[in-house]
Design an enzyme around this catalytic site. Structure first.
Site, PDB file in Angstrom:
ATOM      1  CG  MET A  77      -1.908  -1.151   1.252  1.00  0.00           C
ATOM      2  SD  MET A  77      -2.965  -1.143   2.713  1.00  0.00           S
ATOM      3  CE  MET A  77      -3.952   0.330   2.426  1.00  0.00           C
ATOM      4  CG  HIS A  78       0.552   3.287   2.518  1.00  0.00           C
ATOM      5  ND1 HIS A  78      -0.754   3.647   2.777  1.00  0.00           N
ATOM      6  CD2 HIS A  78       0.872   2.357   3.457  1.00  0.00           C
ATOM      7  CE1 HIS A  78      -1.193   2.976   3.823  1.00  0.00           C
ATOM      8  NE2 HIS A  78      -0.238   2.189   4.250  1.00  0.00           N
ATOM      9  CG  ASP A 233      -0.098  -5.113   1.990  1.00  0.00           C
ATOM     10  OD1 ASP A 233      -0.944  -4.375   2.563  1.00  0.00           O
ATOM     11  OD2 ASP A 233       1.127  -4.925   2.093  1.00  0.00           O
TER      12      ASP A 233
END
Length: 479
Positions: A77-78, A233
Site C-alpha cells: 500500500m501507500h 495487501d
C-alpha cells in the site's frame, strides 16, 4: 481457474486456484528496494512489470491457463506511482516504508479535516504527503503529474489499460473519505490535486476491467478475463483468511507487523494511531495497528550476526521468561502507536552471557511488545481482541507465536498448512468478480491446526517487560 497476483515489496507472487478454491499452482519473482538516501525507499515500476511477466511465463509453462476466468490483485500500500499524460512513469515509486515526507505529513495532519474525513493520522508513509514532498522538492516533475496510482494499480494499468483502484488501498492515501468510500475533493485540493489525478474506484470484489488482448495472446490466455478490484495487501490477506466479521482478527508477522481486526461499521479513532480503512469487501471496514519492522527486524539482526534467522532461532526450546536484553524494533521509524518517523532501534541491557541466539530472542520479544502496543491502541479505538490467527513468515516459528500469545494474553491460532495470504485473497476476489459470487460466501476461514495459549506462569513477566519496553522508548526518544 482464477489467479491472484500479490505485488509485495520483495517480490511478486502469482497463485492459481480452481473453482473449488483449491490451490493448484504458484510462482514468484523477486524485487529489490533502492535506498538512495537515509529514510528513502523506492522501486522502479518497470521492475514490477518484468517480475509479473516472469510469473505469467512460469505459470504458463507449468499449467494450462486456457480456463482462466478471473484475476485479482493485491499489493503493498501507500506507494506513489506518478505518471504523465501518456502514462509514462515520472520517477521511481516512493514506497510505503519511505519516511522522507515526515514534515509534509505533519503539516497535512495539522489540518483538522484530514483526520475528520480520512479517519486517520496522516502518516509519513501515506501517499498524500509524498505528493506534497514532490511539489516542494521536485516542482518541475510535480507539474507533469497527470495520474497517481498505487503499486498494484499500476500493475492493473499494464494488465487492462485502465486507471482504477479500490477502496481498501485508496483508504491508505489520506485522500479518501473512508466513511463515504469515495475520493474527497477537499483533501485532494489541499495537496494541489483534483479527482482527475485519481483512478476511478470500484469495490474489491467488483470487475475493474478485462485483460488486454495483446497480453492474452502473448501468454496463451483466453480473451475477456475479468480483473477484479482486489485489495491492499492486508485487506486481501484478510479475504484469504476469511477475516470479514466483527471479532475476527489476525496477526501478520511479515516484513512489517500488522494486528488486523474486521469491523462491521466505520469506527475511526485517529488519536490512537490505529489505521481505520475500508475493507476489500463491500460495506465493511477494518482497523489495524501497524509496526514497520517484524521479520524485517529479525532478518536485519541475522545479517548483522552473520547468520540467518532460522539458524539463530533453532536453539530456542520451550518458552522462557523475557531475558534481560531489550530490543526496540524501530529500525526505520514507527507507526502505531507512536507515529514517529524519527524513531530508531536500540538493544539495551546487554550482558557478557548474551550470544547471538539470546539476542535473536530479544528481537522476537521486542517485536511482540510492539504488537502489544498495537493491541492497546486497538482497545483505545474500541476493538478488544479475544484471539488472533497468526500468518506471515514469522508465524512459522512456534517460539515466536508462543511469545506473542503470552505477550498479548490471548490465544494464537495456527492455521493448517496452506497459503492464506494476499495472493490467495486476491484470487478469491478474482473469483467473485468473474462469477458474481458474494465475497462473504467465498472468503471462508481456514481450519485451525493448533492453538498456542498464553503461558499462565509467564503472562505477568511479559506484561512487566512490556511496561519496561514502553518506558525505554520514552527514555530513548531524544537519543
Amino acid at each position: 481457474m482464477f489467479l491472484g497476483l500479490d505485488l509485495g515489496t520483495s517480490g511478486i507472487k502469482g497463485l492459481l486456484i480452481d473453482d473449488g478454491q483449491t490451490i493448484i499452482g504458484q510462482a514468484t519473482a523477486p524485487l529489490t528496494v533502492s535506498r538512495p538516501q537515509s529514510g528513502w525507499s523506492e522501486q522502479a515500476p518497470a521492475d514490477w512489470i518484468t517480475a509479473c511477466e516472469a510469473v505469467f511465463s512460469a505459470l504458463g509453462q507449468a499449467h494450462d491457463l486456457s480456463t482462466l476466468k478471473g484475476i485479482g490483485l493485491s499489493g503493498q500500500m501507500h506507494g506513489a506511482t506518478l505518471l504523465d499524460r501518456a502514462d509514462n512513469v515520472l520517477r521511481p515509486c516512493i514506497l510505503w516504508n519511505d519516511t522522507r515526507a515526515a514534515a509534509e505529513a505533519e503539516m497535512l495532519d495539522g489540518d483538522p479535516q484530514f483526520q475528520r474525513i480520512a479517519g486517520n493520522i496522516v502518516f509519513p508513509g501515506f501517499t498524500a504527503p509524498k505528493l506534497v514532498w514532490a511539489a516542494n522538492h521536485e516542482p518541475a516533475l510535480f507539474a507533469k503529474v497527470a495520474k497517481v496510482l498505487l503499486p498494484k494499480d499500476y500493475l492493473r494499468l499494464w494488465l487492462t489499460g485502465a486507471h482504477v483502484s479500490e477502496m481498501s488501498d485508496a483508504a491508505g492515501t489520506a485522500w479518501l473519505d473512508v466513511a463515504a468510500r469515495d475520493w474527497s475533493d477537499d483533501l485532494l485540493a489541499e495537496t494541489g490535486l483534483t479527482r482527475e489525478h485519481m483512478p476511478t474506484l470500484v469495490e474489491g470484489s467488483a470487475p475493474s476491467g478485462t485483460l488486454r488482448d495483446t497480453l492474452a495472446d502473448r501468454f496463451g490466455l483466453p480473451k475477456g478475463i475479468i480483473v477484479a478490484g482486489g485489495g491492499g495487501d492486508n485487506a486481501a490477506s484478510a479475504i484469504g483468511m476469511g477475516c470479514l466479521e466483527e471479532g475476527q482478527a489476525f496477526a501478520s508477522l511479515g516484513t512489517s507487523g500488522v494486528l488486523f481486526a474486521a469491523n462491521d461499521a466505520y469506527r475511526p479513532n485517529p488519536a490512537s494511531a490505529v489505521h481505520t480503512f475500508c475493507h476489500a469487501a463491500p460495506d465493511r471496514w477494518h482497523q489495524m495497528g501497524v509496526i514497520l519492522a517484524a521479520t524485517d527486524a529479525l532478518n536485519w539482526f541475522a545479517k548483522v550476526a552473520g547468520s540467518d534467522a532460522q539458524a539463530l532461532t533453532a536453539p530456542l526450546g520451550p518458552l522462557q521468561a523475557p531475558g534481560r536484553a531489550l530490543f526496540l524494533p524501530y529500525l526505520g521509524g514507527e507507526r502505531t502507536p507512536h507515529n514517529d518517523a524519527g524513531a530508531r532501534g536500540a538493544m539495551i541491557g546487554l550482558d557478557h552471557a548474551d550470544d547471538a541466539s539470546t539476542l535473536a530472542r530479544a528481537v522476537m520479544e521486542g517485536v511482540a511488545f510492539a504488537f502489544a502496543d498495537c493491541r492497546d491502541a486497538l482497545a483505545a479505538a474500541g476493538t478488544t481482541l479475544e484471539r488472533v490467527t497468526a500468518v506471515g513468515g514469522g508465524s512459522k516459528s512456534e517460539y515466536w507465536c508462543a511469545v506473542l500469545a503470552s505477550t498479548l494474553g490471548i490465544p494464537v491460532d495456527l492455521p493448517e498448512a496452506g497459503d492464506f495470504g494476499g495472493a490467495f485473497g486476491a484470487a478469491r476476489l478474482g473469483l467473485c468478480a468473474a462469477t458474481g459470487a458474494d465475497v462473504a460466501d467465498v472468503a471462508t476461514a481456514p481450519k485451525i491446526a493448533r492453538t498456542i495459549k498464553p503461558d499462565a506462569e509467564l503472562i505477568t513477566a511479559f506484561a512487566d517487560k512490556h511496561q519496561t519496553f514502553k518506558a525505554a522508548y520514552t527514555a530513548l526518544k531524544e537519543f
